[in-house]
Design an enzyme around this catalytic site. Structure first.
Site, PDB file in Angstrom:
ATOM      1  N   GLY A 138       0.779  -1.232   0.000  1.00 42.52           N
ATOM      2  CA  GLY A 138       0.000   0.000   0.000  1.00 42.52           C
ATOM      3  C   GLY A 138       0.804   1.273   0.000  1.00 42.52           C
ATOM      4  O   GLY A 138       0.351   2.305   0.501  1.00 42.52           O
ATOM      5  N   ASP A 149       0.613  -0.771 -13.863  1.00 40.83           N
ATOM      6  CA  ASP A 149       1.452  -1.469 -12.880  1.00 40.83           C
ATOM      7  C   ASP A 149       1.772  -2.894 -13.317  1.00 40.83           C
ATOM      8  O   ASP A 149       2.932  -3.324 -13.271  1.00 40.83           O
ATOM      9  CB  ASP A 149       0.761  -1.498 -11.521  1.00 40.83           C
ATOM     10  CG  ASP A 149       0.755  -0.138 -10.832  1.00 40.83           C
ATOM     11  OD1 ASP A 149       1.060   0.862 -11.514  1.00 40.83           O
ATOM     12  OD2 ASP A 149       0.433  -0.075  -9.636  1.00 40.83           O
TER      13      ASP A 149
END
Length: 387
Positions: free
Chosen positions: A144, A207
């Protein structure tokens, strides 16, 4: 015979263009030399009929295990798709898989990993059906923090799963880490994107593409262009450990644009030029590495200034900027901002003594420091454990 494969996939950073990319500017992303690794082992008859699917998440200390019979009870037969044809997991199937995950009590502080476990179950059963296996996952990437940890998780899972499937051609006799071929990479990337959808809802695909193929990617208005660069850049990545609300930060930039349309349009245009020049420098065949490093420093400095204009900096980010500036080092936030991670270019002539001092000061502030090379290899697999 026990069959085993290892796969690893890198995280990513945004070198230039974050936030402005939402408004039509170009951005540049790169893989980083920090990896998530997956080991997949199929059970053999000598495993005492261990007819289970087991997942070990080493870094968070959580283990999951499901009897194959239980998986068959919960999941519809249609989940066993063709590995060579990635499909999207339906909301109904996600709910069914969630019941399997809920049978394990995940601590409240780690509940965020539940979507990753759902993605794991979907990807595994879609590619290998109801075959008993043990999967172990470990990572060098903080969760995160904007470094693409979920994409590296999905890509490494798919690399391992497909590596022992009939859908890709691989040489089981190869030694050490090796890359898939182009066709196999494309297949991994498509499956990993489906995993990212489960975790994030509407991912950009940036990503997982960086993690699969490695090196660098320029993206603009939905178009991704892979960039090959032989320029070695080393970065200090400082994780401020400050969580951020990406949606709120994006909305804040949009509101600022609505209040100051002309000024913010100029900001986004400037970022576009920076991203394009960044890509050009990284692809340049010039041998003057020091000059290229200096240009990269200046572009990072300009990009950070424009990100501050957008209102996405944070006190923790400013602390990193001040600390590194004392040592005449250039830094910029990466990703959404509002906390998260900060990049600091480590010039090739910089002494290790200075690096140690910078890291010492930053760690005293409670930050986590990681050093990584930028733009390295993407997904790799290894069969040295095959027996």
């Amino acid at each position: 015979m026990t069959m085993e494969v290892r796969a690893r996939a890198p995280g990513k950073i945004i070198l230039a263009g974050e936030h402005a990319v939402v408004h039509g500017s170009a951005a540049v992303a790169a893989s980083i030399g920090l990896y998530t690794s997956v080991t997949l082992r199929f059970h053999s008859p000598s495993d005492n009929d261990d007819n289970t699917l087991t997942l070990h998440l080493m870094d968070v200390g959580l283990n999951f295990s499901w009897p194959i019979g239980r998986i068959k009870e919960v999941l519809p037969d249609s989940i066993n798709t063709i590995a060579s044809s990635p499909t999207t997991c339906s909301p109904e199937t996600i709910k069914l898989i969630a019941t399997l995950v809920e049978e394990h009590e995940i601590p409240e502080t780690k509940i965020g990993i539940a979507s990753g476990v759902i993605a794991f179950l979907w990807l595994y059963t879609s590619i290998h059906g109801n075959k008993a296996a043990t999967v172990s996952v470990s990572s060098e990437l903080p969760l995160g923090s904007g470094l693409g940890s979920s994409a590296a998780f999905c890509v490494s899972l798919c690399g391992a799963f497909l590596g022992l499937s009939d859908s890709v051609k691989v040489d089981f006799g190869q030694h050490g880490w090796a890359a898939f071929g182009e066709k196999e990479q494309q297949l991994v990337n498509k499956w990993a994107f489906e995993g990212e959808k489960i975790i994030h809802g509407k991912p950009s695909g940036i990503d997982n593409t960086v993690s699969t193929f490695g090196n660098l990617i320029k993206f603009k208005s939905g178009d991704l262009t892979r960039i090959k660069s032989n320029m070695i850049l080393k970065m200090l990545i400082t994780n401020t450990k400050v969580g951020r609300n990406t949606k709120a930060l994006v909305a804040g930039v949009n509101e600022r644009k609505n209040r100051h349309p002309d000024a913010m349009t100029s900001v986004f245009t400037a970022v576009d030029f920076i991203s394009n020049e960044f890509a050009s420098i990284l692809q340049s065949s010039s041998d003057d590495h020091l000059q290229k490093e200096q240009k990269v420093e200046e572009l990072m400095q300009m990009n950070q200034g424009l990100l501050q204009c957008m209102g996405v900096s944070h006190a923790s980010i400013e602390t990193v900027l001040r600390t590194t500036l004392k040592y005449k080092l250039t830094s910029k936030l990466t990703g959404a901002g509002g906390g998260g991670c900060v990049l600091t270019l480590l010039p090739s002539l910089l002494s290790s003594t200075v690096i140690d001092k910078v890291i010492g000061e930053l760690e005293e502030c409670g930050f986590q420091c990681l050093i990584a090379e930028i733009g390295g290899n993407g997904l790799e697999i290894c069969f040295d454990g095959l027996s």
